[in-house]
Write a protein that holds these residues in place. Sequence first.
Motif, PDB file in Angstrom:
ATOM      1  N   TYR A   9     -33.619  11.335 -18.219  1.00  7.73           N
ATOM      2  CA  TYR A   9     -33.336  10.272 -19.190  1.00  7.73           C
ATOM      3  C   TYR A   9     -33.141  10.890 -20.568  1.00  7.73           C
ATOM      4  CZ  TYR A   9     -34.639   6.206 -22.155  1.00  7.73           C
ATOM      5  OH  TYR A   9     -34.695   5.211 -23.098  1.00  7.73           O
ATOM      6  N   ASN A  10     -31.991  10.622 -21.167  1.00 10.88           N
ATOM      7  CA  ASN A  10     -31.610  11.250 -22.436  1.00 10.88           C
ATOM      8  C   ASN A  10     -31.596  12.779 -22.338  1.00 10.88           C
ATOM      9  OD1 ASN A  10     -31.484   8.683 -23.479  1.00 10.88           O
ATOM     10  ND2 ASN A  10     -33.318   8.859 -24.755  1.00 10.88           N
ATOM     11  N   GLY A  11     -31.548  13.293 -21.113  1.00  5.98           N
ATOM     12  CA  GLY A  11     -31.627  14.732 -20.917  1.00  5.98           C
ATOM     13  C   GLY A  11     -33.014  15.274 -21.173  1.00  5.98           C
ATOM     14  N   ILE A  12     -34.041  14.407 -21.234  1.00  5.49           N
ATOM     15  CA  ILE A  12     -35.365  14.822 -21.713  1.00  5.49           C
ATOM     16  C   ILE A  12     -36.483  14.549 -20.714  1.00  5.49           C
ATOM     17  CG2 ILE A  12     -37.064  14.547 -23.579  1.00  5.49           C
ATOM     18  CD1 ILE A  12     -34.723  13.533 -25.345  1.00  5.49           C
ATOM     19  N   THR A  13     -36.552  13.345 -20.141  1.00  5.47           N
ATOM     20  CA  THR A  13     -37.704  12.975 -19.315  1.00  5.47           C
ATOM     21  C   THR A  13     -37.284  12.583 -17.907  1.00  5.47           C
ATOM     22  OG1 THR A  13     -37.602  10.743 -20.270  1.00  5.47           O
ATOM     23  CG2 THR A  13     -39.175  12.286 -21.235  1.00  5.47           C
ATOM     24  N   VAL A  14     -38.227  12.782 -16.968  1.00  8.70           N
ATOM     25  CA  VAL A  14     -37.975  12.543 -15.551  1.00  8.70           C
ATOM     26  C   VAL A  14     -39.069  11.636 -15.001  1.00  8.70           C
ATOM     27  CG1 VAL A  14     -37.646  13.639 -13.294  1.00  8.70           C
ATOM     28  CG2 VAL A  14     -36.953  14.851 -15.385  1.00  8.70           C
ATOM     29  N   PRO A  15     -38.729  10.545 -14.297  1.00  6.07           N
ATOM     30  CA  PRO A  15     -39.753   9.643 -13.754  1.00  6.07           C
ATOM     31  C   PRO A  15     -40.720  10.371 -12.825  1.00  6.07           C
ATOM     32  CG  PRO A  15     -37.570   8.653 -13.588  1.00  6.07           C
ATOM     33  CD  PRO A  15     -37.360  10.077 -13.999  1.00  6.07           C
ATOM     34  N   GLY A  16     -41.986  10.083 -12.985  1.00  6.94           N
ATOM     35  CA  GLY A  16     -42.999  10.712 -12.153  1.00  6.94           C
ATOM     36  C   GLY A  16     -43.548  11.998 -12.736  1.00  6.94           C
ATOM     37  N   PHE A  17     -43.075  12.356 -13.927  1.00  8.11           N
ATOM     38  CA  PHE A  17     -43.539  13.591 -14.582  1.00  8.11           C
ATOM     39  C   PHE A  17     -43.949  13.241 -16.017  1.00  8.11           C
ATOM     40  CE2 PHE A  17     -40.871  14.639 -11.084  1.00  8.11           C
ATOM     41  CZ  PHE A  17     -41.508  15.711 -10.476  1.00  8.11           C
ATOM     42  N   ILE A  62     -47.143   8.959 -21.147  1.00  4.27           N
ATOM     43  CA  ILE A  62     -45.939   8.136 -21.117  1.00  4.27           C
ATOM     44  C   ILE A  62     -45.061   8.643 -19.984  1.00  4.27           C
ATOM     45  CG2 ILE A  62     -44.717   9.628 -22.780  1.00  4.27           C
ATOM     46  CD1 ILE A  62     -43.342   7.128 -23.864  1.00  4.27           C
ATOM     47  N   ASP A  63     -44.470   7.709 -19.244  1.00  3.27           N
ATOM     48  CA  ASP A  63     -43.598   8.090 -18.124  1.00  3.27           C
ATOM     49  C   ASP A  63     -42.366   7.191 -18.155  1.00  3.27           C
ATOM     50  OD1 ASP A  63     -42.658   9.319 -15.874  1.00  3.27           O
ATOM     51  OD2 ASP A  63     -44.117   8.439 -14.484  1.00  3.27           O
ATOM     52  N   VAL A  64     -41.194   7.775 -18.048  1.00  2.00           N
ATOM     53  CA  VAL A  64     -39.971   6.991 -18.078  1.00  2.00           C
ATOM     54  C   VAL A  64     -39.797   6.257 -16.756  1.00  2.00           C
ATOM     55  CG1 VAL A  64     -38.488   8.881 -17.252  1.00  2.00           C
ATOM     56  CG2 VAL A  64     -37.522   7.067 -18.674  1.00  2.00           C
ATOM     57  N   ARG A  65     -39.284   5.060 -16.809  1.00  4.35           N
ATOM     58  CA  ARG A  65     -39.103   4.256 -15.601  1.00  4.35           C
ATOM     59  C   ARG A  65     -37.841   4.704 -14.846  1.00  4.35           C
ATOM     60  NH1 ARG A  65     -42.681   0.067 -15.823  1.00  4.35           N
ATOM     61  NH2 ARG A  65     -43.442  -0.521 -17.905  1.00  4.35           N
ATOM     62  N   PRO A  66     -37.871   4.681 -13.512  1.00  3.74           N
ATOM     63  CA  PRO A  66     -36.697   5.081 -12.715  1.00  3.74           C
ATOM     64  C   PRO A  66     -35.437   4.306 -13.075  1.00  3.74           C
ATOM     65  CG  PRO A  66     -38.629   4.932 -11.307  1.00  3.74           C
ATOM     66  CD  PRO A  66     -39.035   4.388 -12.649  1.00  3.74           C
ATOM     67  N   ALA A  67     -35.583   3.011 -13.349  1.00  2.00           N
ATOM     68  CA  ALA A  67     -34.406   2.194 -13.673  1.00  2.00           C
ATOM     69  C   ALA A  67     -33.744   2.678 -14.963  1.00  2.00           C
ATOM     70  CB  ALA A  67     -34.800   0.721 -13.799  1.00  2.00           C
ATOM     71  N   ALA A  68     -34.539   3.161 -15.905  1.00  3.65           N
ATOM     72  CA  ALA A  68     -33.977   3.666 -17.159  1.00  3.65           C
ATOM     73  C   ALA A  68     -33.184   4.939 -16.908  1.00  3.65           C
ATOM     74  CB  ALA A  68     -35.102   3.917 -18.168  1.00  3.65           C
ATOM     75  N   LEU A  69     -33.724   5.807 -16.061  1.00  5.00           N
ATOM     76  CA  LEU A  69     -32.989   7.026 -15.720  1.00  5.00           C
ATOM     77  C   LEU A  69     -31.681   6.675 -15.014  1.00  5.00           C
ATOM     78  CD1 LEU A  69     -32.624  10.078 -15.356  1.00  5.00           C
ATOM     79  CD2 LEU A  69     -34.012   9.909 -13.276  1.00  5.00           C
ATOM     80  N   ASP A  70     -31.737   5.772 -14.068  1.00  6.18           N
ATOM     81  CA  ASP A  70     -30.523   5.411 -13.327  1.00  6.18           C
ATOM     82  C   ASP A  70     -29.456   4.849 -14.265  1.00  6.18           C
ATOM     83  OD1 ASP A  70     -31.768   6.199 -10.994  1.00  6.18           O
ATOM     84  OD2 ASP A  70     -32.315   4.172 -10.381  1.00  6.18           O
TER      85      ASP A  70
END
Length: 660
Positions: A541-549, A594-602
């Motif tokens: 996400y934004n080239g920065i965060t990955v869901p579950g990490f 803080i964890d990014v949501r999968p839907a945001a990454l998609d």
Amino acid sequence: MPNMQESRSETARFDDLYWEPRAEPIVEDDAFLAEIIAQAELPVLLAAIAAALGDTSSLSSDLQPPLSPVDTQPHPHGGMSPDQQERAKEVALAGLRELRDNGITAVDLLPDETVTDLLRFLTAGREHWYGSLKHELDLAADKGGAPQWHFDDVADGREFPVLIVGAGIAGIAAAHRYKQAGVPFIVVEDAPMLGGTWAKNSYPGVRLDTPTFGYSYSFAQRGDWPHQFAQGRDVLDYVRDVAERAGIIENIEFSTRLNRLRWDERARMWKATTRDAAGKEQTRSFAAVVSALGQLDRPHIPHFEGIDQYRGVTMHSQEWSHEADYAGKRVAVIGTGASAYQIVPALADDVEKLVLFQRTAPWMLPAPNYHDRVTDAFTWLRRKVPHYAQWNRLWATVQGIPGRLHTVTAEEGWEGAPLSVSRKNQEVRDVLTGLLAAQFEERPDLLAHAVPNYPPGAKRMLRDNGVWADALKSPHTTVVTAGIDRFSEHGIIDSHGVEHEVDIVVFATGFKPSDYLDEVEVIGRDGVEIHDFWKGDARAYNGITVPGFPNFFLIYGPNVGGVVAGSLHFMIERAVEFSLKSVYEILQRGVSAIDVRPAALDRFVDWIDAGNRRMAWGQPYVHTWYQNAHGRVSQVWPYTNAEYWQITEAVSESDHEFIA
């Protein structure tokens, strides 16, 4: 002369480690000033003078540079007409006289309305660029790159150690910003020295292939660069000097490799296992991890049959052996990318024989000043006009926002495919092909191999001042396009069965850019390893965060590489700033992670993929290192700095889970 404490205060106030509080006074006569103006980039000079005078009334709309789209070479003065240029010179002369006659040698933070006037003038009124440009402008009160908070004020006594991995361009940016915020951190660096790719790449001819002033931090705007395209050693010296000025070297553990990260769900911490030069392993706990490992850092050497039989010297371009004397030797270079493009001309005059193995020819943009020093006129302006070099840097940033995106945007159903992707792309192809034809006029045999068989911009474009063609035309250079069949004891046998006996083989065969974190095991929530999550298709996400990490941040991660527009340092800095904003949210909310949501990454990946499908490198008939093993473009950013500034400006609550 300001004392050291005052200098530090000024540096912090303007958020620039290279802040120069005062220029030298102008004492030259009008005739000399006119000569200088005739050699200056007029929009830069007009902006610098207006800022120093605190008066933008001279920047009338009829003088505004149109910012004509750049097809192959930048237009002087942003495309100003001859009439505009003449009137601009008159305005500039009047301004320099005023600076001289009133003894003006310094400039301060500018009022917001003055900043807006200056940006309107330089951008031809493109308001949606202003935010990203203020990020680069020392004189804007709302520059916005430095953290506007401090750890001690929000942590409430809480411990929050951060691990930064890598001490290259990205790692230094992260360390500087985290130190400004007062967040405790250490940096681990696998190499015995800092500098990243610039410490590792010391091959002959190494230098930037982007203009120097666009290749620097917003918080370290050096003005006295010696070359238009900086040599490798100058960039390395700059990176090391920035680290010293920032005071972060004491935070770096050198010769320390990160091997493993594991998220401890109960402790809400990352367990990081490192190994030092002696092979000793250590496991420590960190609240957050910032990965500043570069994309172009892991050498790629294809498998060649018989290479173990070869008795000569071999080296990858990033692992140059300075003990191997190439003078008077027979040398083979495999590859024609950015490194080979610099190595071949640097070797050509000194070797007995040069054999270049080419799979695909490179597209090259004309850059007559590629090996030139900065001009005497520029040096005078930098010394005499307050903040001139920094306005020059901002001007390079302005021109780089759109860059050449319009030349690589594909037209659906374009009949010129696969050699071009649009009418404009074909025009660029025709211009560049014409330049190659002129360079190889007396060698039609080489011209047939020098014209690429793919669209301009589909792969990285290089800078051309004629030395590449000269090296290929040299009587002791052989260009082999037949491919490599195998190695022998004494050299390389091509696919036509011809043996090329050589003493040294240089692998200019690139890197493994899509293999993010390839040498690190990263285990996140529920025991998922990040490479298993990606399955060969790195996404963030934004080239920065990955869901579950959670609390794990990639700097210059997947899909943020600019190739025809934008700025490496801008993308790196914005990712660092986004990570710090995330840390602030954690501390301010009193949560663990803080964890990014999968839907945001998609959603982000869908947006990126749609953009890349419109570009030359995203066409189904194009194959480049921008693509991963799945054929997806996983390296390149298809938009501008302005869009990246916007999406990294705030941490969206709806896109994230805050873990208690």
